[in-house]
Write an enzyme that holds these catalytic residues in place. Structure first.
Site, mmCIF file in Angstrom:
data_model
loop_
_atom_site.group_PDB
_atom_site.id
_atom_site.type_symbol
_atom_site.label_atom_id
_atom_site.label_comp_id
_atom_site.label_asym_id
_atom_site.label_seq_id
_atom_site.Cartn_x
_atom_site.Cartn_y
_atom_site.Cartn_z
ATOM 1 N N HIS A 9 0.814 -1.370 -0.032
ATOM 2 C CA HIS A 9 -0.044 -0.023 0.172
ATOM 3 C C HIS A 9 0.676 1.165 0.018
ATOM 4 C CE1 HIS A 9 1.047 0.859 4.024
ATOM 5 N NE2 HIS A 9 0.817 -0.437 4.344
ATOM 6 N N TRP A 14 0.919 7.352 9.700
ATOM 7 C CA TRP A 14 1.748 6.564 10.651
ATOM 8 C C TRP A 14 3.210 6.131 10.239
ATOM 9 C CZ3 TRP A 14 -1.677 2.904 14.523
ATOM 10 C CH2 TRP A 14 -2.334 3.712 15.405
ATOM 11 N N ASN A 15 3.107 5.729 8.912
ATOM 12 C CA ASN A 15 4.230 5.479 8.030
ATOM 13 C C ASN A 15 5.252 6.530 8.340
ATOM 14 O OD1 ASN A 15 2.685 3.709 5.337
ATOM 15 N ND2 ASN A 15 3.917 2.877 7.005
ATOM 16 N N ARG A 58 -5.961 1.329 3.871
ATOM 17 C CA ARG A 58 -4.707 1.664 3.078
ATOM 18 C C ARG A 58 -4.260 0.782 2.066
ATOM 19 N NH1 ARG A 58 -3.499 -0.483 8.134
ATOM 20 N NH2 ARG A 58 -1.537 -1.683 8.189
ATOM 21 N N GLU A 82 -2.162 -6.977 7.278
ATOM 22 C CA GLU A 82 -0.563 -7.062 8.009
ATOM 23 C C GLU A 82 -0.485 -8.000 9.214
ATOM 24 O OE1 GLU A 82 2.375 -6.863 7.823
ATOM 25 O OE2 GLU A 82 2.891 -4.682 7.601
#
EC number: 5.4.2.12
Length: 209
Positions: A9, A14-15, A58, A82
């Site tokens: 994605h 948050w990444n 996402r 995930e």
């Protein structure tokens, strides 16, 4: 020859903040949507026969960018989620190290039993690998794009290839909106054809969560 394009994605807030997402349903940010829109024409050029996605937003919204170009529907599969990072979810690495020092050390050391309610990597590989094989079986001889997550992608294709844990630990994680390609060849079975392919040069690798 059946080809699986396993697509990570796009970027999320948050990444960008270095937070562990796991199965927290964090949406794409503006950069992530732009990345998906940039990558989608390249994948459309492969003429996929089907698109699958994790049910987390996402991944699904990344898949939607390709669906908009191809006219294909997106089939969701929760097995493509995930890795569940348990009590680590929502925290940065320094926060995890402070709150869960023993578990953080096991995680960094590659111990399969991290603790803190973190899903084992072999369990991730088994559920994602099972989904990937079933998807491939539904579309023999076709190209299929699967939108998922960094850790799930790596453990899943490792399970399909039957690679041991020490080999998987040496594989660099996918960048946002990059992909891994697997092919089921007539005489040799599943093989890795490409890894970390995408529309822009490789840069710093973010955490695969």
């Amino acid at each position: 020859m059946t080809r699986l394009i396993i697509w990570r994605h796009g970027n999320t807030d948050w990444n960008a903040e270095g937070r562990v997402q796991g199965q927290t349903d964090v949406p794409l940010n503006d950069l992530g949507r732009s990345q998906a829109a940039t990558a989608a024409p390249l994948l459309a050029g492969l003429e996929p026969a089907a698109i699958y996605s994790s049910d987390l937003r996402r991944a699904r919204h990344t898949a939607d960018a390709l669906a908009a170009l191809t006219g294909l529907p997106v089939a969701e599969d929760a097995r493509l989620r995930e890795r569940h990072y348990g009590l680590f979810q929502g925290l940065t690495n320094p926060e995890i190290a402070e709150r869960f020092p023993a578990e953080f050390a096991r995680w960094n050391g590659g111990n399969p039993d991290v603790g803190a309610e973190v899903e084992r990597n072999d369990e991730v590989g088994k559920r994602v690998g099972e989904a990937l094989r079933e998807i491939a079986d539904r579309h023999p001889g076709k190209v299929v794009v699967v939108a998922t997550h960094g850790g799930a992608a790596r453990q899943g294709f490792g399970d399909v290839l039957a690679w041991p844990a020490d080999v998987m630990a040496a594989i660099r994680p996918l960048q946002n909106c990059h992909w891994t390609e697997l092919a089921d060849t007539p005489h040799r079975g599943w093989q890795l054809r490409a890894h970390n392919v995408g529309p822009w040069p490789e840069k710093a690798i973010p955490a695969p969560v």
